[in-house]
Design a protein around this motif. Sequence first.
Motif, PDB file in Angstrom:
ATOM      1  N   ALA A   1       0.678  -1.264  -0.091  1.00  0.00           N
ATOM      2  CA  ALA A   1       0.143   0.081  -0.023  1.00  0.00           C
ATOM      3  C   ALA A   1       0.926   1.157  -0.013  1.00  0.00           C
ATOM      4  CB  ALA A   1      -1.190   0.134   1.320  1.00  0.00           C
ATOM      5  N   ARG A   2       2.061   1.130   0.838  1.00  0.00           N
ATOM      6  CA  ARG A   2       2.813   2.451   0.768  1.00  0.00           C
ATOM      7  C   ARG A   2       3.483   2.442  -0.402  1.00  0.00           C
ATOM      8  NH1 ARG A   2       5.710   1.596   6.811  1.00  0.00           N
ATOM      9  NH2 ARG A   2       3.920   2.099   7.988  1.00  0.00           N
ATOM     10  N   ARG A   3       4.081   1.561  -1.192  1.00  0.00           N
ATOM     11  CA  ARG A   3       4.700   1.725  -2.598  1.00  0.00           C
ATOM     12  C   ARG A   3       3.572   2.093  -3.547  1.00  0.00           C
ATOM     13  NH1 ARG A   3       7.756  -4.225  -2.573  1.00  0.00           N
ATOM     14  NH2 ARG A   3       9.539  -3.813  -0.893  1.00  0.00           N
ATOM     15  N   ALA A   4       2.561   1.869  -3.594  1.00  0.00           N
ATOM     16  CA  ALA A   4       1.629   2.130  -4.587  1.00  0.00           C
ATOM     17  C   ALA A   4       1.098   3.565  -4.142  1.00  0.00           C
ATOM     18  CB  ALA A   4       0.002   1.518  -4.196  1.00  0.00           C
ATOM     19  N   ALA A   5       1.211   4.361  -2.873  1.00  0.00           N
ATOM     20  CA  ALA A   5       0.815   5.522  -2.637  1.00  0.00           C
ATOM     21  C   ALA A   5       2.138   6.294  -2.814  1.00  0.00           C
ATOM     22  CB  ALA A   5       0.672   5.628  -0.928  1.00  0.00           C
ATOM     23  N   ARG A   6       3.408   5.861  -3.000  1.00  0.00           N
ATOM     24  CA  ARG A   6       4.477   6.555  -3.350  1.00  0.00           C
ATOM     25  C   ARG A   6       4.675   6.622  -4.951  1.00  0.00           C
ATOM     26  NH1 ARG A   6       7.144   4.010   0.862  1.00  0.00           N
ATOM     27  NH2 ARG A   6       7.799   2.369  -0.548  1.00  0.00           N
ATOM     28  N   ALA A   7       4.050   5.495  -5.585  1.00  0.00           N
ATOM     29  CA  ALA A   7       4.042   5.537  -6.944  1.00  0.00           C
ATOM     30  C   ALA A   7       3.139   6.601  -7.621  1.00  0.00           C
ATOM     31  CB  ALA A   7       3.742   4.328  -7.437  1.00  0.00           C
ATOM     32  N   GLN A   8       1.945   6.771  -6.829  1.00  0.00           N
ATOM     33  CA  GLN A   8       1.123   7.862  -7.392  1.00  0.00           C
ATOM     34  C   GLN A   8       1.338   9.160  -7.158  1.00  0.00           C
ATOM     35  OE1 GLN A   8      -2.611   6.671  -5.352  1.00  0.00           O
ATOM     36  NE2 GLN A   8      -2.906   4.919  -6.518  1.00  0.00           N
ATOM     37  N   LYS A   9       2.116   9.603  -6.225  1.00  0.00           N
ATOM     38  CA  LYS A   9       2.769  10.934  -6.022  1.00  0.00           C
ATOM     39  C   LYS A   9       3.775  11.343  -7.024  1.00  0.00           C
ATOM     40  CE  LYS A   9       2.372  10.723  -1.016  1.00  0.00           C
ATOM     41  NZ  LYS A   9       2.881  11.210   0.277  1.00  0.00           N
ATOM     42  N   PRO A  10       3.737  12.354  -7.806  1.00  0.00           N
ATOM     43  CA  PRO A  10       4.426  12.770  -8.812  1.00  0.00           C
ATOM     44  C   PRO A  10       6.072  12.893  -8.274  1.00  0.00           C
ATOM     45  CG  PRO A  10       3.047  14.775  -8.382  1.00  0.00           C
ATOM     46  CD  PRO A  10       2.721  13.370  -7.453  1.00  0.00           C
ATOM     47  N   SER A  11       7.091  12.721  -8.955  1.00  0.00           N
ATOM     48  CA  SER A  11       8.319  12.906  -8.522  1.00  0.00           C
ATOM     49  C   SER A  11       8.698  14.587  -8.673  1.00  0.00           C
ATOM     50  CB  SER A  11       9.360  12.188  -9.311  1.00  0.00           C
ATOM     51  OG  SER A  11       9.177  12.583 -10.896  1.00  0.00           O
ATOM     52  N   GLY A  12       9.944  15.033  -8.232  1.00  0.00           N
ATOM     53  CA  GLY A  12      10.574  16.260  -8.261  1.00  0.00           C
ATOM     54  C   GLY A  12      10.634  16.501  -9.595  1.00  0.00           C
ATOM     55  N   THR A  13      11.206  15.804 -10.595  1.00  0.00           N
ATOM     56  CA  THR A  13      11.368  16.174 -11.822  1.00  0.00           C
ATOM     57  C   THR A  13      10.128  16.418 -12.642  1.00  0.00           C
ATOM     58  OG1 THR A  13      13.170  14.551 -12.034  1.00  0.00           O
ATOM     59  CG2 THR A  13      12.290  15.296 -13.850  1.00  0.00           C
ATOM     60  N   VAL A  14       9.060  15.674 -12.182  1.00  0.00           N
ATOM     61  CA  VAL A  14       7.804  15.967 -12.764  1.00  0.00           C
ATOM     62  C   VAL A  14       7.226  17.332 -12.372  1.00  0.00           C
ATOM     63  CG1 VAL A  14       5.311  15.019 -12.994  1.00  0.00           C
ATOM     64  CG2 VAL A  14       7.068  13.429 -13.381  1.00  0.00           C
ATOM     65  N   LEU A  15       7.296  17.570 -11.115  1.00  0.00           N
ATOM     66  CA  LEU A  15       6.956  18.756 -10.470  1.00  0.00           C
ATOM     67  C   LEU A  15       7.659  20.164 -11.320  1.00  0.00           C
ATOM     68  CD1 LEU A  15       6.473  17.720  -6.848  1.00  0.00           C
ATOM     69  CD2 LEU A  15       4.685  18.367  -8.519  1.00  0.00           C
ATOM     70  N   VAL A  16       8.845  19.853 -11.298  1.00  0.00           N
ATOM     71  CA  VAL A  16       9.664  21.094 -11.952  1.00  0.00           C
ATOM     72  C   VAL A  16       9.254  21.165 -13.618  1.00  0.00           C
ATOM     73  CG1 VAL A  16      11.982  21.627 -12.834  1.00  0.00           C
ATOM     74  CG2 VAL A  16      11.785  20.633 -10.453  1.00  0.00           C
ATOM     75  N   SER A  17       9.015  20.058 -14.321  1.00  0.00           N
ATOM     76  CA  SER A  17       8.542  20.125 -15.636  1.00  0.00           C
ATOM     77  C   SER A  17       7.243  20.910 -15.778  1.00  0.00           C
ATOM     78  CB  SER A  17       8.798  18.704 -16.347  1.00  0.00           C
ATOM     79  OG  SER A  17       7.742  17.937 -15.644  1.00  0.00           O
ATOM     80  N   ARG A  18       6.518  20.400 -14.711  1.00  0.00           N
ATOM     81  CA  ARG A  18       5.255  21.304 -14.698  1.00  0.00           C
ATOM     82  C   ARG A  18       4.969  22.698 -14.649  1.00  0.00           C
ATOM     83  NH1 ARG A  18       1.447  16.912 -11.241  1.00  0.00           N
ATOM     84  NH2 ARG A  18       1.483  15.114 -12.641  1.00  0.00           N
ATOM     85  N   LEU A  19       6.109  22.977 -13.629  1.00  0.00           N
ATOM     86  CA  LEU A  19       6.282  24.498 -13.167  1.00  0.00           C
ATOM     87  C   LEU A  19       6.701  25.129 -14.448  1.00  0.00           C
ATOM     88  CD1 LEU A  19       6.213  26.754 -11.273  1.00  0.00           C
ATOM     89  CD2 LEU A  19       8.391  25.982 -10.372  1.00  0.00           C
ATOM     90  N   VAL A  20       7.943  24.793 -14.940  1.00  0.00           N
ATOM     91  CA  VAL A  20       8.429  25.170 -16.409  1.00  0.00           C
ATOM     92  C   VAL A  20       7.474  25.155 -17.437  1.00  0.00           C
ATOM     93  CG1 VAL A  20      10.222  25.001 -17.898  1.00  0.00           C
ATOM     94  CG2 VAL A  20      10.685  24.565 -15.808  1.00  0.00           C
ATOM     95  N   GLY A  21       6.540  24.403 -17.717  1.00  0.00           N
ATOM     96  CA  GLY A  21       5.835  24.254 -18.700  1.00  0.00           C
ATOM     97  C   GLY A  21       4.781  25.437 -18.269  1.00  0.00           C
ATOM     98  N   GLU A  22       4.043  25.452 -16.980  1.00  0.00           N
ATOM     99  CA  GLU A  22       3.235  26.808 -16.803  1.00  0.00           C
ATOM    100  C   GLU A  22       3.823  28.040 -16.840  1.00  0.00           C
ATOM    101  OE1 GLU A  22       1.708  25.836 -12.798  1.00  0.00           O
ATOM    102  OE2 GLU A  22       0.901  24.117 -13.296  1.00  0.00           O
ATOM    103  N   LEU A  23       5.135  27.972 -16.553  1.00  0.00           N
ATOM    104  CA  LEU A  23       5.907  29.432 -16.876  1.00  0.00           C
ATOM    105  C   LEU A  23       5.876  29.884 -18.185  1.00  0.00           C
ATOM    106  CD1 LEU A  23       8.680  29.371 -14.036  1.00  0.00           C
ATOM    107  CD2 LEU A  23       6.435  30.512 -13.976  1.00  0.00           C
ATOM    108  N   PHE A  24       6.314  28.960 -19.203  1.00  0.00           N
ATOM    109  CA  PHE A  24       5.997  29.257 -20.406  1.00  0.00           C
ATOM    110  C   PHE A  24       4.704  29.665 -20.717  1.00  0.00           C
ATOM    111  CE2 PHE A  24      10.452  26.840 -20.724  1.00  0.00           C
ATOM    112  CZ  PHE A  24      10.977  27.915 -21.540  1.00  0.00           C
ATOM    113  N   ILE A  25       3.881  28.828 -20.698  1.00  0.00           N
ATOM    114  CA  ILE A  25       2.366  29.026 -20.926  1.00  0.00           C
ATOM    115  C   ILE A  25       2.065  30.505 -20.595  1.00  0.00           C
ATOM    116  CG2 ILE A  25       0.237  28.324 -20.647  1.00  0.00           C
ATOM    117  CD1 ILE A  25       1.023  25.515 -20.439  1.00  0.00           C
TER     118      ILE A  25
END
Length: 407
Positions: free
Chosen positions: A176-200
């Motif tokens: 259950a813990r592994r599944a919960a951690r897998a559902q959380k976005p990683s730091g790289t994903v968060l940074v890419s999302r932030l950069v994409g939002e800044l560009f938009i």
Amino acid sequence: MTALRPERESGAPYEGAAESGPPYGQQPYGGTGAWHEGQEWSGYQYPGDGSGGQTAEQSYGQTQQAQQQPYDATAVLPSYDDPAPASSYGPPAPRDGSRPMTPPVDDETVALRAADVGAARRAAERDSTTASAPAPGGRAARRKAARRHGRHGNGPQTAEKAAETASEAPRSRMEARRAARAQKPSGTVLVSRLVGELFITTGVVMLLFVTYQLWWSNVRAHQEAGSAAKHLQQDWANGRREPGEFAPGQGFAILHIPKLDVVAPIAEGTSKTKVLDKGMVGHYGEGTLKTAMPDAKTGNFGLAGHRNTHGEPFRYINRLKPGDPIVVETQDKYFVYKMTSILPTTSPSNTSVLDAIPKGSGFTAPGRYITLTTCTPEFTSTYRMIVWGKMVEERPRSKGKPDALIS
């Protein structure tokens, strides 16, 4: 071979058989229906009156005749649960009325058949149990088996079981813990999302800015310039007199370029915020760049205006040809100029184009001239474009509009 049972060896009657019938077991030598040594075999002989029974061919003929009889729907077939008399099974009775030999009932054969039916039933139950049982192994193996059965078309039940298996909760807390951690976005994903939002966001801001510069600024400038020209004409119509000196940003004349369909108020000064950005044309009347007014006996009447954005009154002055009229309307008079020459490109620091006898214009003697200046190329302020004209008519308002504004 299975050993014979005692009751069969003794010749006793078979249990369940009629007492009056012949005993089950070995027939006495020479009895009815028995085969004698030296007798020729002519097929199976049914016991009869001693004169000879029916042969197999005769019995087959009677059977075929019975099958050709019409079907009686009212006839009741014997049931397997209700035992029928021995005479209802086996070959038909002889015509002489004597009792035929009853075929023995083999308990061992019945038992084997019952065992076969039970085995078939148990095999079917095992197959159904195996089909409904989960695949061996972990969840991954069960999911794989469910998907494989679904691909081969094993029915909707297999797909439902596969969906249930896929939606099962983890069997342990660690999973259950592994599944919960897998559902959380990683730091790289968060940074890419932030950069994409800044560009938009940056793209949207730039798009809004361009829209404002190319469209909304023109709308606002045209509104302000039109309002200024209207108030100026109303003041002239009401006889309100203006002094010969005007404050920076104050309108005092109206510029007409009929070929370009330009009608813009002329204000004192070339301030970007107070004059030019409001869609008006500015008069060089301050400091070292001060030029003459239209009513001066000699001099150069210098004007500046935007080529792009903020009303862009001078956007198409490069289309003017020698002889095209340029009219300046004041409170008392109309001053009509004819376009004479153009300087497509020059440095912004070239102020000699505003001299009383402008350099590069082709004029060699003092006169009453007009100079129009604007930025070039379009949408830049790198260089300046210059257009010159020479006054050809000074017409009082009392005589009406000049021909250039009527046609």
